[in-house]
Design a protein around this motif. Structure first.
Motif, PDB file in Angstrom:
ATOM      1  N   ILE A 125       0.836  -1.194   0.000  1.00  0.00           N
ATOM      2  CA  ILE A 125       0.000   0.000   0.000  1.00  0.00           C
ATOM      3  C   ILE A 125       0.876   1.250   0.000  1.00  0.00           C
ATOM      4  CG2 ILE A 125      -1.716   1.325   1.303  1.00  0.00           C
ATOM      5  CD1 ILE A 125      -2.724  -1.271   2.484  1.00  0.00           C
ATOM      6  N   SER A 126       0.439   2.236  -0.740  1.00  0.00           N
ATOM      7  CA  SER A 126       1.080   3.563  -0.689  1.00  0.00           C
ATOM      8  C   SER A 126      -0.008   4.635  -0.745  1.00  0.00           C
ATOM      9  CB  SER A 126       2.052   3.735  -1.855  1.00  0.00           C
ATOM     10  OG  SER A 126       1.356   3.676  -3.096  1.00  0.00           O
ATOM     11  N   PRO A 127       0.233   5.806  -0.110  1.00  0.00           N
ATOM     12  CA  PRO A 127       1.395   6.132   0.723  1.00  0.00           C
ATOM     13  C   PRO A 127       1.362   5.365   2.040  1.00  0.00           C
ATOM     14  CG  PRO A 127      -0.239   7.854   0.863  1.00  0.00           C
ATOM     15  CD  PRO A 127      -0.733   6.906  -0.174  1.00  0.00           C
ATOM     16  N   LEU A 128       2.512   5.226   2.658  1.00  0.00           N
ATOM     17  CA  LEU A 128       2.632   4.485   3.907  1.00  0.00           C
ATOM     18  C   LEU A 128       2.574   5.442   5.091  1.00  0.00           C
ATOM     19  CD1 LEU A 128       3.117   1.586   4.961  1.00  0.00           C
ATOM     20  CD2 LEU A 128       5.566   2.124   4.998  1.00  0.00           C
ATOM     21  N   ASN A 129       1.644   5.181   5.996  1.00  0.00           N
ATOM     22  CA  ASN A 129       1.479   5.967   7.230  1.00  0.00           C
ATOM     23  C   ASN A 129       1.401   7.479   6.970  1.00  0.00           C
ATOM     24  OD1 ASN A 129       1.691   3.518   8.680  1.00  0.00           O
ATOM     25  ND2 ASN A 129       3.920   3.709   8.747  1.00  0.00           N
ATOM     26  N   PRO A 130       0.505   7.915   6.099  1.00  0.00           N
ATOM     27  CA  PRO A 130       0.397   9.348   5.798  1.00  0.00           C
ATOM     28  C   PRO A 130      -0.246  10.127   6.947  1.00  0.00           C
ATOM     29  CG  PRO A 130      -1.362   8.156   4.723  1.00  0.00           C
ATOM     30  CD  PRO A 130      -0.467   7.115   5.341  1.00  0.00           C
ATOM     31  N   THR A 131       0.011  11.441   6.956  1.00  0.00           N
ATOM     32  CA  THR A 131      -0.548  12.317   8.001  1.00  0.00           C
ATOM     33  C   THR A 131      -1.130  13.582   7.365  1.00  0.00           C
ATOM     34  OG1 THR A 131       1.619  13.320   8.363  1.00  0.00           O
ATOM     35  CG2 THR A 131       1.003  11.458   9.792  1.00  0.00           C
ATOM     36  N   PRO A 132      -2.165  13.484   6.581  1.00  0.00           N
ATOM     37  CA  PRO A 132      -2.731  14.658   5.921  1.00  0.00           C
ATOM     38  C   PRO A 132      -3.515  15.535   6.905  1.00  0.00           C
ATOM     39  CG  PRO A 132      -4.125  12.778   5.539  1.00  0.00           C
ATOM     40  CD  PRO A 132      -2.921  12.260   6.256  1.00  0.00           C
ATOM     41  N   LEU A 133      -3.747  16.784   6.490  1.00  0.00           N
ATOM     42  CA  LEU A 133      -4.604  17.684   7.246  1.00  0.00           C
ATOM     43  C   LEU A 133      -6.057  17.425   6.864  1.00  0.00           C
ATOM     44  CD1 LEU A 133      -2.580  21.021   6.863  1.00  0.00           C
ATOM     45  CD2 LEU A 133      -2.665  19.500   8.862  1.00  0.00           C
ATOM     46  N   LEU A 134      -6.942  17.622   7.832  1.00  0.00           N
ATOM     47  CA  LEU A 134      -8.361  17.392   7.596  1.00  0.00           C
ATOM     48  C   LEU A 134      -8.863  18.220   6.413  1.00  0.00           C
ATOM     49  CD1 LEU A 134     -11.034  16.085   8.462  1.00  0.00           C
ATOM     50  CD2 LEU A 134     -11.340  17.973  10.088  1.00  0.00           C
ATOM     51  N   ALA A 136      -7.565  18.792   3.697  1.00  0.00           N
ATOM     52  CA  ALA A 136      -7.238  18.240   2.376  1.00  0.00           C
ATOM     53  C   ALA A 136      -8.445  17.559   1.742  1.00  0.00           C
ATOM     54  CB  ALA A 136      -6.074  17.269   2.494  1.00  0.00           C
ATOM     55  N   GLY A 137      -9.355  17.094   2.574  1.00  0.00           N
ATOM     56  CA  GLY A 137     -10.599  16.510   2.066  1.00  0.00           C
ATOM     57  C   GLY A 137     -10.531  15.044   1.711  1.00  0.00           C
ATOM     58  N   SER A 138      -9.505  14.626   0.999  1.00  0.00           N
ATOM     59  CA  SER A 138      -9.407  13.224   0.585  1.00  0.00           C
ATOM     60  C   SER A 138      -7.954  12.850   0.340  1.00  0.00           C
ATOM     61  CB  SER A 138     -10.235  12.964  -0.675  1.00  0.00           C
ATOM     62  OG  SER A 138      -9.735  13.709  -1.762  1.00  0.00           O
ATOM     63  N   LEU A 139      -7.717  11.553   0.237  1.00  0.00           N
ATOM     64  CA  LEU A 139      -6.363  11.047  -0.018  1.00  0.00           C
ATOM     65  C   LEU A 139      -6.485   9.745  -0.790  1.00  0.00           C
ATOM     66  CD1 LEU A 139      -3.265  11.254   0.515  1.00  0.00           C
ATOM     67  CD2 LEU A 139      -3.662   9.848   2.559  1.00  0.00           C
ATOM     68  N   GLN A 140      -5.766   9.645  -1.886  1.00  0.00           N
ATOM     69  CA  GLN A 140      -5.816   8.449  -2.712  1.00  0.00           C
ATOM     70  C   GLN A 140      -4.788   7.418  -2.244  1.00  0.00           C
ATOM     71  OE1 GLN A 140      -7.870   7.573  -5.512  1.00  0.00           O
ATOM     72  NE2 GLN A 140      -6.951   5.589  -5.007  1.00  0.00           N
ATOM     73  N   LEU A 180     -11.592  12.138   4.144  1.00  0.00           N
ATOM     74  CA  LEU A 180     -11.216  12.513   5.503  1.00  0.00           C
ATOM     75  C   LEU A 180     -12.434  13.098   6.209  1.00  0.00           C
ATOM     76  CD1 LEU A 180      -7.777  14.189   4.676  1.00  0.00           C
ATOM     77  CD2 LEU A 180      -8.321  11.752   4.994  1.00  0.00           C
ATOM     78  N   VAL A 181     -12.793  12.509   7.348  1.00  0.00           N
ATOM     79  CA  VAL A 181     -14.021  12.875   8.051  1.00  0.00           C
ATOM     80  C   VAL A 181     -13.740  13.662   9.323  1.00  0.00           C
ATOM     81  CG1 VAL A 181     -16.118  11.982   9.131  1.00  0.00           C
ATOM     82  CG2 VAL A 181     -15.193  10.865   7.077  1.00  0.00           C
ATOM     83  N   SER A 198      -1.916  -3.482   5.642  1.00  0.00           N
ATOM     84  CA  SER A 198      -2.494  -2.322   6.315  1.00  0.00           C
ATOM     85  C   SER A 198      -1.482  -1.198   6.463  1.00  0.00           C
ATOM     86  CB  SER A 198      -3.014  -2.716   7.705  1.00  0.00           C
ATOM     87  OG  SER A 198      -4.037  -3.678   7.622  1.00  0.00           O
ATOM     88  N   THR A 199      -2.003   0.012   6.596  1.00  0.00           N
ATOM     89  CA  THR A 199      -1.195   1.190   6.911  1.00  0.00           C
ATOM     90  C   THR A 199      -2.001   2.089   7.825  1.00  0.00           C
ATOM     91  OG1 THR A 199       0.188   2.935   5.952  1.00  0.00           O
ATOM     92  CG2 THR A 199      -1.980   2.576   4.950  1.00  0.00           C
ATOM     93  N   THR A 200      -1.322   2.972   8.533  1.00  0.00           N
ATOM     94  CA  THR A 200      -1.993   3.873   9.466  1.00  0.00           C
ATOM     95  C   THR A 200      -2.174   5.254   8.848  1.00  0.00           C
ATOM     96  OG1 THR A 200      -1.064   2.724  11.380  1.00  0.00           O
ATOM     97  CG2 THR A 200      -1.877   4.942  11.739  1.00  0.00           C
ATOM     98  N   LEU A 201      -3.393   5.738   8.900  1.00  0.00           N
ATOM     99  CA  LEU A 201      -3.707   7.078   8.425  1.00  0.00           C
ATOM    100  C   LEU A 201      -4.012   7.963   9.637  1.00  0.00           C
ATOM    101  CD1 LEU A 201      -4.594   9.270   6.380  1.00  0.00           C
ATOM    102  CD2 LEU A 201      -6.843   8.124   6.299  1.00  0.00           C
ATOM    103  N   THR A 202      -3.256   9.033   9.790  1.00  0.00           N
ATOM    104  CA  THR A 202      -3.452   9.964  10.882  1.00  0.00           C
ATOM    105  C   THR A 202      -3.901  11.304  10.306  1.00  0.00           C
ATOM    106  OG1 THR A 202      -1.725   8.885  12.189  1.00  0.00           O
ATOM    107  CG2 THR A 202      -2.399  11.101  12.864  1.00  0.00           C
ATOM    108  N   VAL A 203      -5.109  11.715  10.657  1.00  0.00           N
ATOM    109  CA  VAL A 203      -5.656  12.976  10.161  1.00  0.00           C
ATOM    110  C   VAL A 203      -5.538  14.020  11.271  1.00  0.00           C
ATOM    111  CG1 VAL A 203      -7.685  14.143   9.225  1.00  0.00           C
ATOM    112  CG2 VAL A 203      -7.250  11.719   8.674  1.00  0.00           C
ATOM    113  N   SER A 204      -4.960  15.170  10.933  1.00  0.00           N
ATOM    114  CA  SER A 204      -4.781  16.226  11.943  1.00  0.00           C
ATOM    115  C   SER A 204      -5.398  17.526  11.454  1.00  0.00           C
ATOM    116  CB  SER A 204      -3.292  16.413  12.236  1.00  0.00           C
ATOM    117  OG  SER A 204      -2.589  16.724  11.046  1.00  0.00           O
TER     118      SER A 204
END
Length: 204
Positions: A125-134, A136-140, A180-181, A198-204
């Motif tokens: 899976i990519s991206p691995l363990n991303p940390t986007p901002l809320l 951003a709305g979405s992430l592929q 992103l919710v 699996s990968t971890t998605l952290t939304v901040s």
């Protein structure tokens, strides 16, 4: 022996024969099949393309007993998997899911769902363990078969452990697109048959 004695003796013998035949009749009547359950002999619900999976049918009878039964087998989607009509041997044809049923003595089993897997050896899976901002709305997210293999983004099944943080699409054309919710952490998983990553998605 008097005629009366012979008559009584004949009646006695007739009664014994009648009771004997009645007992034999009850003893030799086969129990009636009431239901059928089916499954693979190894308990699996997956089979690879080009591989086989042996199905077995178990009958329940009106006397409470169970045992294997000979059945006629069918596949709801032969383009995904075929099944030997008299053998129950499933052959994977193309990736997808089909329902297998068995019929014996006019009784048809409930369907068993069998998933045919493509030649996926590992899921990256990519991206691995991303940390986007809320905001951003979405992430592929994308998935490949192995580190440098072809894309399997549209053929894997995506899931999010915490939909309050992000949901992820399995809809054709948007497969792997996470919405992103809320802020927090969720685990994004891609699965293909018995394989998963699996990968971890952290939304901040």
């Amino acid at each position: 022996m008097s005629n009366r004695g012979r008559s009584n003796w004949a009646k006695y013998l007739a009664g014994v024969v009648t009771l004997f035949l009645a007992g034999c009749n009850g003893f030799f009547v086969s129990p009636t099949l009431t239901s059928i359950t089916i499954g693979a002999n190894n308990g699996s619900t997956f089979v690879n393309v080009g591989a086989t999976l042996q199905m077995i049918a178990t009958g329940t009878f009106n006397d409470g007993s169970t045992g294997s039964v000979t059945a006629t087998w069918t596949s709801s989607t032969p383009s995904v998997a075929t099944v030997g009509g008299n053998t129950g041997l499933v052959l994977g044809v193309s990736p997808g899911t089909t329902s297998i049923t068995a019929t014996s003595q006019g009784i048809t089993s409930g369907p068993a769902s069998i998933t045919v897997c493509g030649a996926v050896t590992s899921i990256v899976i990519s991206p691995l363990n991303p940390t986007p901002l809320l905001g951003a709305g979405s992430l592929q997210f994308n998935a490949t078969n192995g580190a440098n293999g072809p894309s399997i983004t549209s053929s894997v099944t995506w899931s999010s452990s915490n939909p309050a943080v992000a949901t992820i699409s399995n809809t054709a054309g948007t497969n792997g697109l996470a919405t992103l919710v809320g802020t927090g952490t969720t685990t994004i998983t891609a699965t293909s048959c018995s394989l998963g990553s699996s990968t971890t998605l952290t939304v901040s």
